[in-house]
Design a protein around this motif. Structure first.
Motif, PDB file in Angstrom:
ATOM      1  N   UNK A   1      -6.542  14.308   8.401  1.00  0.00           N
ATOM      2  CA  UNK A   1      -5.298  14.432   7.487  1.00  0.00           C
ATOM      3  C   UNK A   1      -4.049  13.856   8.243  1.00  0.00           C
ATOM      4  N   UNK A   2      -3.836  14.336   9.390  1.00  0.00           N
ATOM      5  CA  UNK A   2      -2.848  13.914  10.499  1.00  0.00           C
ATOM      6  C   UNK A   2      -2.911  12.409  10.528  1.00  0.00           C
TER       7      UNK A   2
ATOM      8  N   UNK B   1       2.086   6.613   6.981  1.00  0.00           N
ATOM      9  CA  UNK B   1       3.353   6.326   7.409  1.00  0.00           C
ATOM     10  C   UNK B   1       3.544   4.994   7.765  1.00  0.00           C
ATOM     11  N   UNK B   2       2.464   4.486   8.954  1.00  0.00           N
ATOM     12  CA  UNK B   2       2.656   3.201   9.365  1.00  0.00           C
ATOM     13  C   UNK B   2       2.438   2.098   8.330  1.00  0.00           C
ATOM     14  N   UNK B   3       1.719   2.277   7.191  1.00  0.00           N
ATOM     15  CA  UNK B   3       1.315   1.301   6.279  1.00  0.00           C
ATOM     16  C   UNK B   3       2.876   1.184   5.532  1.00  0.00           C
ATOM     17  N   UNK B   4       3.558   2.405   5.212  1.00  0.00           N
ATOM     18  CA  UNK B   4       4.724   2.040   4.648  1.00  0.00           C
ATOM     19  C   UNK B   4       5.831   1.412   5.334  1.00  0.00           C
TER      20      UNK B   4
END
Length: 145
Positions: free
Chosen positions: A38-39, A46-49
């Protein structure tokens, strides 16, 4: 037999406890692994965003730069056209000034020429008078002789 049974029961309970502990440990490992997954997924999202936001900002920057370049190119074109128009107007004014100056000079030359013609006419008249006077004097001289 009872002792053997009790011993077998005890061993069975110990085995059961070991199995339960192993099961709890496995469940704990599974939970830890799931939390890690999950992490990882959250970090990946987050990286993709972050990548998507940076990409959008870059595309916006590129489009702004393209717009700026278009404006610069348009300004250059307008400035070039204005310069050409100004040069053409300056050339036209210079041509008119040259023509005016040439006309003035021609007028001055004509005036000077007319003055010279008058002067020549006056000189011709003086020459004729002098010739007439000379002839009259010659006649008078002949008549005296």
């Amino acid at each position: 037999k009872i002792v053997a049974f009790k011993q077998a029961q005890t061993e069975s309970l110990v085995g059961l406890d070991k199995a339960r502990v192993a099961r709890k440990e496995t469940a704990l490992k599974l939970t830890t692994a799931q939390q890690g997954t999950k992490s990882y997924e959250k970090t990946k999202q987050t990286a993709q965003k972050s990548y998507d936001v940076a990409n959008q900002k870059f595309k916006l920057y590129e489009s702004q730069q393209a717009e700026k370049q278009k404006k610069i190119d348009a300004s250059k074109k307008v400035a070039t056209e204005k310069l050409k128009a100004k040069q053409a107007a300056d050339a036209k004014v210079a041509k008119k000034n040259a023509e005016r100056k040439a006309k003035e000079e021609a007028k001055i030359r004509k005036t000077n020429l007319d003055a010279l013609k008058k002067q020549i006419s006056k000189q011709d008249e003086k020459v004729k008078k002098a010739q007439t006077n000379l002839k009259a004097l010659e006649k008078e001289l002949r008549s005296l002789n």
